[in-house]
Design an enzyme around this catalytic site. Structure first.
Site, PDB file in Angstrom:
ATOM      1  N   GLY A  13       0.819  -1.214   0.000  1.00  0.00           N
ATOM      2  CA  GLY A  13       0.000   0.000   0.000  1.00  0.00           C
ATOM      3  C   GLY A  13       0.850   1.259   0.000  1.00  0.00           C
ATOM      4  O   GLY A  13       1.837   1.347   0.716  1.00  0.00           O
ATOM      5  N   THR A 136       5.030   1.391   6.216  1.00  0.00           N
ATOM      6  CA  THR A 136       3.653   0.907   6.367  1.00  0.00           C
ATOM      7  C   THR A 136       2.860   1.840   7.260  1.00  0.00           C
ATOM      8  O   THR A 136       3.340   2.231   8.327  1.00  0.00           O
ATOM      9  CB  THR A 136       3.565  -0.516   6.959  1.00  0.00           C
ATOM     10  OG1 THR A 136       2.227  -0.746   7.396  1.00  0.00           O
ATOM     11  CG2 THR A 136       4.474  -0.705   8.157  1.00  0.00           C
ATOM     12  N   ILE A 137       1.659   2.190   6.835  1.00  0.00           N
ATOM     13  CA  ILE A 137       0.803   3.020   7.691  1.00  0.00           C
ATOM     14  C   ILE A 137       0.321   2.219   8.892  1.00  0.00           C
ATOM     15  O   ILE A 137      -0.112   2.793   9.886  1.00  0.00           O
ATOM     16  CB  ILE A 137      -0.419   3.597   6.937  1.00  0.00           C
ATOM     17  CG1 ILE A 137      -1.383   2.504   6.468  1.00  0.00           C
ATOM     18  CG2 ILE A 137       0.025   4.456   5.765  1.00  0.00           C
ATOM     19  CD1 ILE A 137      -2.749   3.051   6.047  1.00  0.00           C
ATOM     20  N   ASP A 138       0.392   0.874   8.805  1.00  0.00           N
ATOM     21  CA  ASP A 138      -0.090   0.041   9.918  1.00  0.00           C
ATOM     22  C   ASP A 138       0.853   0.061  11.115  1.00  0.00           C
ATOM     23  O   ASP A 138       0.456  -0.316  12.211  1.00  0.00           O
ATOM     24  CB  ASP A 138      -0.257  -1.408   9.446  1.00  0.00           C
ATOM     25  CG  ASP A 138      -1.371  -1.552   8.430  1.00  0.00           C
ATOM     26  OD1 ASP A 138      -2.308  -0.728   8.481  1.00  0.00           O
ATOM     27  OD2 ASP A 138      -1.298  -2.462   7.585  1.00  0.00           O
ATOM     28  N   GLN A 297      -6.913   7.959   4.165  1.00  0.00           N
ATOM     29  CA  GLN A 297      -5.962   7.877   5.274  1.00  0.00           C
ATOM     30  C   GLN A 297      -4.527   7.779   4.816  1.00  0.00           C
ATOM     31  O   GLN A 297      -3.612   8.230   5.493  1.00  0.00           O
ATOM     32  CB  GLN A 297      -6.262   6.644   6.140  1.00  0.00           C
ATOM     33  CG  GLN A 297      -7.596   6.701   6.798  1.00  0.00           C
ATOM     34  CD  GLN A 297      -8.025   5.344   7.328  1.00  0.00           C
ATOM     35  OE1 GLN A 297      -7.687   4.976   8.433  1.00  0.00           O
ATOM     36  NE2 GLN A 297      -8.767   4.598   6.521  1.00  0.00           N
TER      37      GLN A 297
END
Lengths: 404, 404
Positions: A13, A136-138, A297
């Site tokens: 992503g 990673t945005i996670d 987001q």
């Protein structure tokens, strides 16, 4: 140092700052005399297999600096997960083009791809330096205090909930906001940064690190609504029941899965709508609204943490220094120093590949419906400057005459 | 000039700049010697009926300036629509507190409330100056070139689609973004500002000014997907069939209506999910995602047009000058001058009350699936500074060796 070409690719992503890492690595790589050219693979490992690459050696610095500012993966990305045959194809292309340095910017799946490619080259006797650059945005990479991309996405989530909190004070009701995050709740937890005053929302936060129980949830909402006359709830898209089944699958008949076998959670408003309908029907509250923040987001143009930008750039630079300058394979791990700096260390790619970090217990309250002050202390320095001061009108009430 | 108190209230949906108008009116009102006090009603006309008011006369300028910066209605808002009995109650409270100047910031419903209250006072012989101050993200007020709140929401929508366009280039597929707007498509149309390069999305835009036909829609998507290998679609939540029935009602069994009889369109992801499922099942495209931008469009903290901020402030100031300085009732109408300034004119409230402006035919393409360059020319000066330069990597392709 071995001469040859460097190749860089972006996987998984996109984020608001993944191009900072790209530009950091490209500029640094180009500075070494033994590098013949710096290539970029289009759409991640897929572009290597298809031999779809561009030559970044003469991309202007001005344009690279523009690219660094924009969200998304400028080279294109992929969800492909290389198996042994796929890696054989990759190795053939690397060898044909005399690529000796391979950089892959991505999360746990991409770091695993980087590991497999590196191992395959070693087994087949091809001298390749393979370096993973974290993204990673996670925020779920092991061995890292946090990962580039997360702070900017967290800033978006905090700004969204801060605005929603004010909106909901204007027109009170219940509001459910669904945030990205399959296994790790960091991004949902970032909603806590929206609070300034004691009664500010989000009033409840639900994370995938804990089992979600719908009856407990409805009890929490009822209690907050009675206390504040309104209730704002942050929910991770990855919330699941005691068997680990995502709550969203309770509603959908057909479930879409990606190449990694993951159920599709984003790009649908189903979970928010399910929870909204539960609250309306079971608690009898009239004004209940749900939003799913979705792709905004990770991609919204113009919301970025300047701390995140600098760190993503530095991670890319350090990857080039370690790989091309020192000949090291591995990954760049971000370690926190004091309050606050980051040390970019070389680490073994096995420390992050295909592993998932979740939120520490000390960041989640015992009631499992909020985060602790320790989490806010952890997150605060990553977000950069606050967009605005919080404010409320402070004027006194007018004494009633008719209804006194 | 008649002495007495001034009262200000905020109605309808909050915006990013409605507090600018509040602060503009309050500061200007306080400067007149014949004004005893400036009150604020909590939650719009509901706060007047309930006698819930605060005294803004001594609110510090510093705090007012902070309030001006934050989105949402600082006084609180309401969806109440006053009828004759309701107005009788309002008039009683105004009289009891010697309120001679009434300001109501809001859209078409709020301007109608302002009109009814003004008429009722006149009929009952109470000397009241009633002034409406325009506000709505929908941009659907008659007699106005545009309305405060719209430019900032448009900037959010443009930033969202610009980011989504980049994200979708990285990982191609079909993306549906649902934008607020019941009858007027201005906000959905603002998605067109996300485009820079010729193949940038949104590739299709559907507005409530035209009938929505699902088969035509699927044909459009198929054709764009074949052309670009991806397709980004902006859809107004208010799209409807030839009978005028909202497309969203085709899915939902229970339909929620507000006090004005309007079907609830926001706060649910149902429309996006409906369209996504149609595309998946009828066109057989695998990666199809839908987002509903929801309340973030009007409340996101930190996204605002500086042009919108100034104009909202000026509308509030001008309302106080017209009402308190000159004794005029009515509304402030924003007229465009050249390219680009705004003239804030006094107009009769009947010109805007309960009426709806929709997009002019010249702003919509004949195919009814896009906006024209004339619309972009109209919108451009309202958005203020662009957050970023658009950019793409310009490097040449590497010649293939294995797959040449």
């Amino acid at each position: 140092m071995k001469p040859g070409k460097a190749l860089i690719a972006q996987g998984g992503g996109p984020t608001a700052v993944i191009n900072q890492s790209l530009v950091g690595a490209v500029l640094q790589a180009r500075s070494y005399g033994h590098i013949d050219a710096v290539y970029g693979a289009l759409h991640g490992v897929r572009g290597i297999v298809d031999e779809e690459m561009i030559d970044l050696t003469y991309e202007t610095n001005l344009n690279l600096e523009r690219i660094a500012q924009i969200p998304s993966s400028a080279l294109g990305s992929t969800r492909d997960k290389p198996d042994a045959d796929y890696c054989k194809e990759i190795a053939k292309v690397l060898q044909a083009h005399d690529i000796r340095y391979f950089f892959y910017i991505g999360g746990n799946d991409s770091s695993d791809a980087c590991r497999i490619v590196g191992n395959f080259a070693k087994e087949s006797g091809y001298d390749l330096t393979a370096m993973h650059i974290p993204k990673t945005i996670d925020n779920d990479l092991m061995a890292n205090d946090h990962t580039p991309g997360f702070p900017s996405a967290a800033k978006f989530v905090a700004g969204a909930f801060a605005g929603v909190n004010l909106d909901n004070r204007s027109l009170p009701g219940v509001y459910v906001g669904v945030v990205m995050g399959r296994h790790a709740g960091f991004l949902t937890a970032a909603s806590a940064m929206a609070r300034t005053f004691a009664d500010d929302g989000p009033h409840l936060i639900y994370l995938p690190e804990r089992t979600f129980d719908i009856d407990k949830f409805l009890g929490d909402v009822k209690s907050m609504y009675e206390k504040h006359g309104r209730c704002i709830i942050a929910v991770s898209e990855g919330i699941h029941d005691e068997t680990g089944a995502p709550i969203i699958t309770k509603l959908q008949e057909e479930v879409e899965r990606d190449a990694h076998g993951n159920v599709q959670l984003s790009g649908t408003g189903a979970l928010a709508d399910l929870l909204v309908n539960e609250i309306k029907s079971k608690l009898g509250i009239k004004r209940v609204r749900g939003d799913t923040f979705g792709y905004l987001q990770r991609s919204f143009l113009g919301v970025v943490s300047e701390v995140d930008q600098k760190e993503a750039r530095e991670a890319g630079q350090m990857a080039a220094i370690q790989a091309i300058g020192h000949g090291n394979s591995g990954t760049i791990a971000m370690k926190r120093v004091g309050n606050y700096a980051v040390d970019f260390q070389l680490a073994r790619v096995e420390e992050v590949a295909a592993l998932t970090k979740v939120m520490a217990d000390e960041y989640i309250t015992a009631e499992a419906n909020d985060v602790t002050p320790a989490f806010c202390d952890y997150l605060r320095p990553l977000l950069g400057a606050a967009p605005l001061d919080a404010a409320r009108l402070l004027s006194p009430k007018v004494s009633k005459i008719l209804k006194a």
